[in-house]
Design a protein around this motif. Sequence first.
Motif, short mmCIF file in Angstrom:
data_model
loop_
_atom_site.label_atom_id
_atom_site.label_comp_id
_atom_site.label_asym_id
_atom_site.label_seq_id
_atom_site.Cartn_x
_atom_site.Cartn_y
_atom_site.Cartn_z
N GLU A 197 0.87 -1.18 0.00
CA GLU A 197 0.00 0.00 0.00
C GLU A 197 0.91 1.23 0.00
N PRO A 198 0.83 2.07 -1.04
CA PRO A 198 1.67 3.28 -1.07
C PRO A 198 0.96 4.45 -0.38
N TYR A 199 1.74 5.29 0.27
CA TYR A 199 1.23 6.51 0.90
C TYR A 199 2.12 7.66 0.43
N SER A 200 1.58 8.51 -0.43
CA SER A 200 2.34 9.64 -0.96
C SER A 200 2.25 10.80 0.02
N LEU A 201 3.39 11.16 0.57
CA LEU A 201 3.46 12.27 1.51
C LEU A 201 4.16 13.44 0.84
N GLU A 202 4.23 14.55 1.51
CA GLU A 202 4.81 15.76 0.91
C GLU A 202 6.27 15.56 0.47
N LYS A 203 7.09 14.93 1.32
CA LYS A 203 8.52 14.83 1.05
C LYS A 203 8.95 13.51 0.41
N PHE A 204 8.14 12.47 0.57
CA PHE A 204 8.51 11.15 0.05
C PHE A 204 7.29 10.24 0.07
N THR A 205 7.47 9.03 -0.43
CA THR A 205 6.42 8.01 -0.42
C THR A 205 6.80 6.92 0.57
N ILE A 206 5.81 6.48 1.32
CA ILE A 206 6.00 5.32 2.20
C ILE A 206 5.33 4.14 1.52
N TYR A 207 6.04 3.03 1.44
CA TYR A 207 5.47 1.79 0.92
C TYR A 207 5.32 0.84 2.11
N HIS A 208 4.09 0.45 2.37
CA HIS A 208 3.77 -0.47 3.46
C HIS A 208 3.50 -1.85 2.86
N PHE A 209 4.41 -2.75 3.09
CA PHE A 209 4.29 -4.12 2.59
C PHE A 209 3.76 -5.04 3.69
N ASP A 210 2.93 -5.99 3.31
CA ASP A 210 2.53 -7.08 4.20
C ASP A 210 2.76 -8.36 3.41
N LEU A 211 3.82 -9.09 3.77
CA LEU A 211 4.22 -10.27 3.00
C LEU A 211 3.67 -11.58 3.59
N CYS A 253 10.43 2.18 3.13
CA CYS A 253 9.69 0.92 3.05
C CYS A 253 9.51 0.34 4.44
N LEU A 254 8.26 0.06 4.79
CA LEU A 254 7.90 -0.59 6.04
C LEU A 254 7.37 -1.97 5.66
N VAL A 255 8.03 -3.02 6.10
CA VAL A 255 7.71 -4.38 5.64
C VAL A 255 7.29 -5.26 6.81
N GLU A 256 6.02 -5.70 6.77
CA GLU A 256 5.55 -6.69 7.74
C GLU A 256 5.85 -8.08 7.18
N TRP A 257 6.21 -8.99 8.05
CA TRP A 257 6.55 -10.38 7.69
C TRP A 257 7.73 -10.45 6.71
N PRO A 258 8.83 -9.75 6.97
CA PRO A 258 9.96 -9.78 6.03
C PRO A 258 10.57 -11.16 5.87
N GLU A 259 10.43 -12.00 6.88
CA GLU A 259 11.00 -13.35 6.81
C GLU A 259 10.38 -14.18 5.69
N LYS A 260 9.19 -13.81 5.23
CA LYS A 260 8.52 -14.55 4.15
C LYS A 260 9.22 -14.31 2.80
N ALA A 261 10.02 -13.26 2.71
CA ALA A 261 10.71 -12.94 1.45
C ALA A 261 12.11 -13.54 1.39
N GLY A 262 12.55 -14.15 2.46
CA GLY A 262 13.87 -14.77 2.45
C GLY A 262 14.97 -13.76 2.23
N HIS A 263 15.83 -14.04 1.28
CA HIS A 263 17.02 -13.22 1.04
C HIS A 263 16.84 -12.11 0.01
#
Length: 153
Positions: free
Chosen positions: A68-82, A106-116
């Motif tokens: 889910e992307p969130y466009s803010l004034e200075k940058f974009t936050i990408y919220h991942f749920d893997l 980038c904020l990543v939930e469940w990063p362990e699901k993506a491995g390396h």
Amino acid sequence: MMFDSNYDLKDESETLRLAESMASHLFPGMNLYLKGELGSGKTTFVRGVLRGLGYQDKVKSPTYTLVEPYSLEKFTIYHFDLYRFKDETEWDDAGFREYFNNTSICLVEWPEKAGHILPKPDISIELSHTPHGRHLHLISYTSIGTECLKAII
């Protein structure tokens, strides 16, 4: 230069407050990985970060869309749920690798699901349930992550 800190949080509002206080110390190019069992507060933490950056709309977990992307004034936050992430081809086919750059966070939930396939995090955020709320363990893996964590102590 690794640094870690621990917090015992009694409720959701304390989780939101801590995440809001961290928000002003984040910079484009940072990656934060959120770990913890279902219901431990990962999405709540992301909501707090976004609120701390001035985002006031609804924050939902991207469980089915993966990001889910969130466009803010200075940058974009990408919220991942893997949580439902299947394999690496899904990652490359969706072009997610491009989201990890010097102009976004980038904020990543469940990063362990993506491995390396994920880049190294600047900060790992581990949430767990306790009898009196939740426990938060923050670990930095880069100098910018360390600066961020030291600023919120």
